[in-house]
Write a protein that holds these residues in place. Structure first.
Motif, PDB file in Angstrom:
ATOM      1  N   UNK A  86      10.027  59.284  19.417  1.00 16.62           N
ATOM      2  CA  UNK A  86       9.845  58.787  17.892  1.00 16.62           C
ATOM      3  C   UNK A  86      11.707  58.550  17.372  1.00 16.62           C
ATOM      4  N   UNK A  87      11.762  57.460  16.792  1.00 24.78           N
ATOM      5  CA  UNK A  87      11.450  56.114  16.624  1.00 24.78           C
ATOM      6  C   UNK A  87      11.730  55.028  17.709  1.00 24.78           C
ATOM      7  N   UNK A  88      11.242  55.615  19.339  1.00 25.68           N
ATOM      8  CA  UNK A  88      11.071  54.151  20.029  1.00 25.68           C
ATOM      9  C   UNK A  88      12.766  53.819  20.292  1.00 25.68           C
ATOM     10  N   UNK A  89      12.321  52.421  20.491  1.00 26.55           N
ATOM     11  CA  UNK A  89      13.125  51.675  20.780  1.00 26.55           C
ATOM     12  C   UNK A  89      14.523  51.833  19.667  1.00 26.55           C
ATOM     13  N   UNK A  90      13.908  52.074  18.332  1.00 30.27           N
ATOM     14  CA  UNK A  90      14.648  51.885  17.510  1.00 30.27           C
ATOM     15  C   UNK A  90      16.134  53.247  17.384  1.00 30.27           C
ATOM     16  N   UNK A  91      15.709  53.796  18.435  1.00 32.48           N
ATOM     17  CA  UNK A  91      16.517  54.742  18.080  1.00 32.48           C
ATOM     18  C   UNK A  91      17.482  54.861  18.839  1.00 32.48           C
ATOM     19  N   UNK A 106      27.610  43.426  11.037  1.00 31.62           N
ATOM     20  CA  UNK A 106      27.358  44.108   9.539  1.00 31.62           C
ATOM     21  C   UNK A 106      26.124  43.774   8.743  1.00 31.62           C
ATOM     22  N   UNK A 107      24.980  43.897   9.047  1.00 28.71           N
ATOM     23  CA  UNK A 107      24.328  44.235   8.207  1.00 28.71           C
ATOM     24  C   UNK A 107      23.500  45.737   8.236  1.00 28.71           C
ATOM     25  N   UNK A 108      23.178  45.892   6.873  1.00 30.26           N
ATOM     26  CA  UNK A 108      23.128  47.595   6.414  1.00 30.26           C
ATOM     27  C   UNK A 108      21.035  47.617   6.291  1.00 30.26           C
ATOM     28  N   UNK A 109      20.632  47.929   7.398  1.00 29.32           N
ATOM     29  CA  UNK A 109      19.085  47.948   7.658  1.00 29.32           C
ATOM     30  C   UNK A 109      18.475  49.294   7.595  1.00 29.32           C
ATOM     31  N   UNK A 110      17.600  49.306   6.814  1.00 27.94           N
ATOM     32  CA  UNK A 110      16.920  50.456   6.593  1.00 27.94           C
ATOM     33  C   UNK A 110      15.389  50.092   7.125  1.00 27.94           C
ATOM     34  N   UNK A 111      15.117  51.188   8.253  1.00 34.53           N
ATOM     35  CA  UNK A 111      13.571  51.440   8.095  1.00 34.53           C
ATOM     36  C   UNK A 111      13.325  52.749   7.779  1.00 34.53           C
ATOM     37  N   UNK A 112      11.682  53.173   7.562  1.00 35.22           N
ATOM     38  CA  UNK A 112      11.097  54.378   6.353  1.00 35.22           C
ATOM     39  C   UNK A 112      10.468  54.753   8.348  1.00 35.22           C
ATOM     40  N   UNK A 113       9.699  56.236   7.684  1.00 32.92           N
ATOM     41  CA  UNK A 113       8.566  56.601   8.605  1.00 32.92           C
ATOM     42  C   UNK A 113       8.125  55.403   9.687  1.00 32.92           C
ATOM     43  N   UNK A 114       7.214  56.472  10.287  1.00 31.85           N
ATOM     44  CA  UNK A 114       6.305  55.728  11.648  1.00 31.85           C
ATOM     45  C   UNK A 114       6.454  54.721  12.111  1.00 31.85           C
ATOM     46  N   UNK A 115       8.429  54.466  12.097  1.00 26.90           N
ATOM     47  CA  UNK A 115       8.672  53.274  12.888  1.00 26.90           C
ATOM     48  C   UNK A 115       8.238  53.697  14.448  1.00 26.90           C
ATOM     49  N   UNK A 116       8.365  52.294  15.326  1.00 27.03           N
ATOM     50  CA  UNK A 116       8.929  52.039  16.082  1.00 27.03           C
ATOM     51  C   UNK A 116       7.568  53.443  17.588  1.00 27.03           C
ATOM     52  N   UNK A 117       6.801  53.660  16.995  1.00 28.73           N
ATOM     53  CA  UNK A 117       5.471  54.340  17.680  1.00 28.73           C
ATOM     54  C   UNK A 117       4.476  53.375  18.167  1.00 28.73           C
ATOM     55  N   UNK A 125       3.531  49.867  20.767  1.00 27.37           N
ATOM     56  CA  UNK A 125       3.957  48.515  21.310  1.00 27.37           C
ATOM     57  C   UNK A 125       2.711  47.611  21.506  1.00 27.37           C
ATOM     58  N   UNK A 126       3.893  46.576  21.452  1.00 30.76           N
ATOM     59  CA  UNK A 126       3.025  45.464  20.625  1.00 30.76           C
ATOM     60  C   UNK A 126       1.090  45.403  21.764  1.00 30.76           C
ATOM     61  N   UNK A 127       1.458  45.830  22.795  1.00 32.41           N
ATOM     62  CA  UNK A 127      -0.256  46.297  22.845  1.00 32.41           C
ATOM     63  C   UNK A 127      -1.416  47.358  21.564  1.00 32.41           C
ATOM     64  N   UNK A 128      -0.419  47.615  20.569  1.00 30.16           N
ATOM     65  CA  UNK A 128      -1.424  49.066  20.091  1.00 30.16           C
ATOM     66  C   UNK A 128      -0.814  50.112  20.323  1.00 30.16           C
ATOM     67  N   UNK A 129      -1.054  50.127  21.860  1.00 35.47           N
ATOM     68  CA  UNK A 129      -0.689  51.937  22.351  1.00 35.47           C
ATOM     69  C   UNK A 129       0.281  52.510  22.077  1.00 35.47           C
ATOM     70  N   UNK A 130       0.942  53.565  21.595  1.00 33.38           N
ATOM     71  CA  UNK A 130       1.468  54.604  21.320  1.00 33.38           C
ATOM     72  C   UNK A 130       2.668  54.519  22.225  1.00 33.38           C
ATOM     73  N   UNK A 163       8.143  49.630  10.848  1.00 36.25           N
ATOM     74  CA  UNK A 163       7.992  48.868  11.804  1.00 36.25           C
ATOM     75  C   UNK A 163       7.453  49.186  13.176  1.00 36.25           C
ATOM     76  N   UNK A 164       5.667  49.740  13.021  1.00 37.82           N
ATOM     77  CA  UNK A 164       4.834  50.534  13.949  1.00 37.82           C
ATOM     78  C   UNK A 164       5.237  50.195  14.813  1.00 37.82           C
ATOM     79  N   UNK A 165       4.956  49.644  15.014  1.00 41.03           N
ATOM     80  CA  UNK A 165       4.905  48.652  16.838  1.00 41.03           C
ATOM     81  C   UNK A 165       6.195  47.216  17.232  1.00 41.03           C
ATOM     82  N   UNK A 166       7.312  47.597  17.863  1.00 45.94           N
ATOM     83  CA  UNK A 166       8.662  47.076  18.267  1.00 45.94           C
ATOM     84  C   UNK A 166       8.571  47.138  19.296  1.00 45.94           C
ATOM     85  N   UNK A 167       9.523  45.573  19.765  1.00 46.61           N
ATOM     86  CA  UNK A 167       9.287  44.837  21.201  1.00 46.61           C
ATOM     87  C   UNK A 167      10.650  44.622  21.377  1.00 46.61           C
TER      88      UNK A 167
END
Ligand code: GAL
Length: 684
Positions: A516-521, A493-504, A506-511, A475-479
């Protein structure tokens, strides 16, 4: 029923695509009789017939389809009518060349192909509205008609548009979105390379630039704009048809193509969604016979899973029945005996309750003389017709499965922003496409099925709750909205699995400038301070679990720093970051988040499915080799097991409990051998 499912077939239904204008009228009756005798009860027609219906501007001619529809009604054949807007007549494009879509240089596509129009030309919208209105008025109440297909394969052939009408409409879209040029310049980061816009007139759809060095935020908004344009065009037609369709009849469209939010299109315009399935496009002539590394025709299952995410009980408007190709395109070989049924059952297994074969008889003229149908040019009975007949019988025996839901072990989370960012951004695409494919392959080979779940504005926790595990690979773009959903999902209770390059981004496409991983931290409990593509000059990247097992870490490596409270599950084994964290686990509420520092290979996915306890959920029901697809559906507590042998060799499965083979009503248990390309559906 989900909001994208306002119509559902109440019985397993077989159809076929038939174009009366391609055959002498005196042949129609015997064609329809032969279809009905085979078990086909629906024909789909008319989607390319504009010039027949409106031979010159404003002059309408309904005789041919009046006669055809009346004959269908008389014989008890039902009809799905297509609106013909994918193929404008020559009189139209000659008189109004502004309706033509253009390539990126502004050169128009000319008459002779199809889908060479733009959604945004006002005169095209007007002319399309009129022909759709006329058809609706004429045949909306016709007793043979049961449904309507809008256009044909929206965004097929091309999903980019560069006519003058598109430039103007894109400008209007941007004005509405941003209000001021300052806001647009800030959102796109036009301080780079002196890109700043000082007048709306300077804004265009992408035009040729040297070395493809486009502004990524512009490309992202352009793709959003195409999706909006296509949806508007579909809705324009749906709104007209709604005035005329009989209660119980449906409005649909077919196919699933790029640069289009298919979920929203279905939600706002359609009663049911249909897909066109040509699995042997996955084979390719030069790659026959099959290879082990690629699932070939079986990988069409992935498209069907995507289709199911739009509409759980979908239809197939075009199901492959012969070899396919155009005069300028070699696609693949003819279906082997059994394969036609296998491919149709592949669709049924994933949720289709309606299968319409493409097409009754191969056309003897035009570019599609090699897109073979059930019958060949001579129209004689052949092995494909015999197989269709057998399929119809088997399909009818699956009546108890009609409307059953698919059982999934995990969710694969997706969203359109990231999908479209991947289209524009090669770095994102490299990991995104790889992981998407490998997660699918791991799921197929281990018989651990998943649902694709798109995170959209109206997605709620209820949509995610059924899944104990959810992969959201990159999820490169996160909001904020997606973060709220993910937080709630993990907390309950869910198990979320994210990979590399997550969250870097925003929805404009800018870094973003936060670590990192941005909002996912907050969920991952990791800090990415260093990252790199794996180096081809070094050994393949891997990590080691605590117990010593090897974990592949392909393509890109985020070097993870665990924050306090985050557990390291595996550490890199190679390169300058050997010993650093490669896979972490962070508890939150009743759930947890796993962060993998790389893309997902099929073997890595298998290990993660095992670690999270969802691998091979049907072990107590069936043992099946990798080459056999296993799908489970459920309705009112009853389970239905689809077993599809994609191999050209016989394969043996073991049923671990007594079951009924629905095709014949026979009891089955223990070792069972499926013939090459054989299928079986069991009630458990
Ligand atoms: C589909 C299309 C059909 C036919 C077929 C073969 O994409 O909807 O009309 O053209 O492909 O090319």
């Amino acid at each position: 029923m989900s909001t994208n499912q306002r119509f559902q077939w109440d019985h397993m239904t077989t159809g076929v695509c038939y174009y009366p204008e391609h055959w002498p009228q005196k042949q129609w009756a015997s064609d329809l009789d032969r279809m009905l005798a085979a078990g086909i009860t629906v024909v789909r027609s008319a989607e390319f017939s504009w010039v027949l219906l409106e031979p010159s501007e404003g002059v309408f001619s309904f005789d041919l389809f009046d006669a055809f529809l009346d004959l269908c009604a008389q014989k008890g054949m039902q009809v799905i009518l297509g609106t013909p807007t994918a193929t404008p007549p020559a009189w139209l494009t000659e008189k109004y060349p502004e309706v033509l879509n253009c390539d990126i240089t502004g050169t128009p596509y000319r008459h002779g192909g199809r889908r060479h129009y733009t959604y945004n030309a006002p005169v095209y919208q007007k002319l399309c509205s009129r022909i759709v209105e006329e058809m609706g008025k004429r045949w909306g109440q016709h007793p043979a008609v049961i449904g309507w297909q809008i256009d044909n394969e929206i965004n097929c052939e091309t999903d980019v548009f560069y006519s003058e009408a598109d430039h103007a409409a894109f400008r209007a879209f941007l004005q509405e979105k941003y209000g001021t040029l300052d806001a647009l310049n800030a959102a796109w980061g036009t301080a780079f390379w002196s890109e700043c816009y000082t007048d709306w007139a300077q804004l265009h759809c992408p035009r040729p630039v040297l070395n493809g060095g486009y502004n990524p935020s512009l490309l992202l908004d352009y793709t959003r704009f195409i999706s909006v344009s296509a949806r508007r065009f579909c809705k324009m037609q749906a709104d007209i048809l709604r005035k005329y369709v009989k209660p119980g009849d449906f409005i649909t469209t077919n196919g699933m193509f790029g640069h289009l939010d298919n979920h929203q299109m279905a939600e706002e315009s359609l009663d049911v969604y249909t897909y066109d399935s040509y699995p042997n496009m996955g084979l390719g002539l030069d790659r026959h016979p099959k290879t082990d590394t690629d699932l070939n025709d079986r990988k069409w299952t992935r498209n069907l899973i995507e289709t199911r995410s739009v509409c759980p009980h979908f239809g197939i408007m075009e199901q492959q029945s012969g070899a396919n190709g155009w005069i300028n395109r070699m696609e693949a070989s003819a279906p082997r005996p059994g394969q036609l049924t296998l491919w149709a059952m592949q669709s049924v297994a994933q949720g289709a309750d309606f299968i319409s074969f493409f097409r009754w008889r191969t056309c003897t003229f035009g570019t599609e003389i090699y897109w073979h149908g059930i019958l060949d040019y001579d129209g004689r009975d052949n092995r494909k017709l015999a197989e269709v007949k057998d399929f119809c019988r088997k399909f009818r025996s699956l009546q108890p499965v009609c409307g059953a839901r698919n059982v999934a072990a995990f969710a694969l989370l997706k969203d359109y922003d990231n999908q479209w960012d991947m289209d524009a951004d090669a770095w994102h695409r490299r990991v995104g496409e790889f992981s998407d494919r490998e997660i699918f392959i791991a799921s197929e080979l281990t018989h651990t099925p998943y649902d694709a779940v798109y995170l959209r504005d109206n997605t709620t926790l209820e949509d995610l709750k059924p899944y104990p595990v959810a992969f959201y690979p990159h999820p490169v773009i996160m909001d904020g909205h997606k973060m709220e959903l993910l937080n709630a999902y993990v907390a309950q209770g869910g198990t979320l699995i994210v990979g590399c390059r997550s969250g870097y981004k925003d929805p404009t496409g800018k870094c973003v400038t936060i670590p990192q991983p941005g909002l996912l931290q907050g969920l991952t409990g990791t800090d990415v301070q260093d990252f790199t593509f794996t180096s081809p000059a070094e050994e393949d990247s891997y990590a080691l679990w605590e117990a010593g097992e090897k974990l592949e870490m392909p393509i890109f490596n985020d070097i993870l720093t665990p924050l306090p409270g985050t557990k390291v599950l595996a550490r890199y084994g190679a390169s300058y970051y050997a010993g650093e964290a490669a896979l972490t686990e962070r508890p939150f509420g009743k759930g947890r988040t796993l962060h993998l520092g790389s893309a997902f290979s099929r073997d890595t996915v298998r290990q993660l499915l095992a670690y999270t306890g969802v691998l091979e959920p049907f072990q107590n029901i069936i043992d099946a080799p990798e080459g056999v697809e296993v799908v489970l559906r459920e309705k009112d507590g009853q389970h239905f097991l689809f077993v599809l042998n994609f191999q050209q060799t016989a394969e043996t499965i073991t049923l671990k409990r007594p079951a009924e083979l629905l095709y014949t009503g026979e009891e089955a248990e223990g070792a069972i051998t499926l013939p090459p390309f054989g299928t079986a559906v069991y009630a458990l």
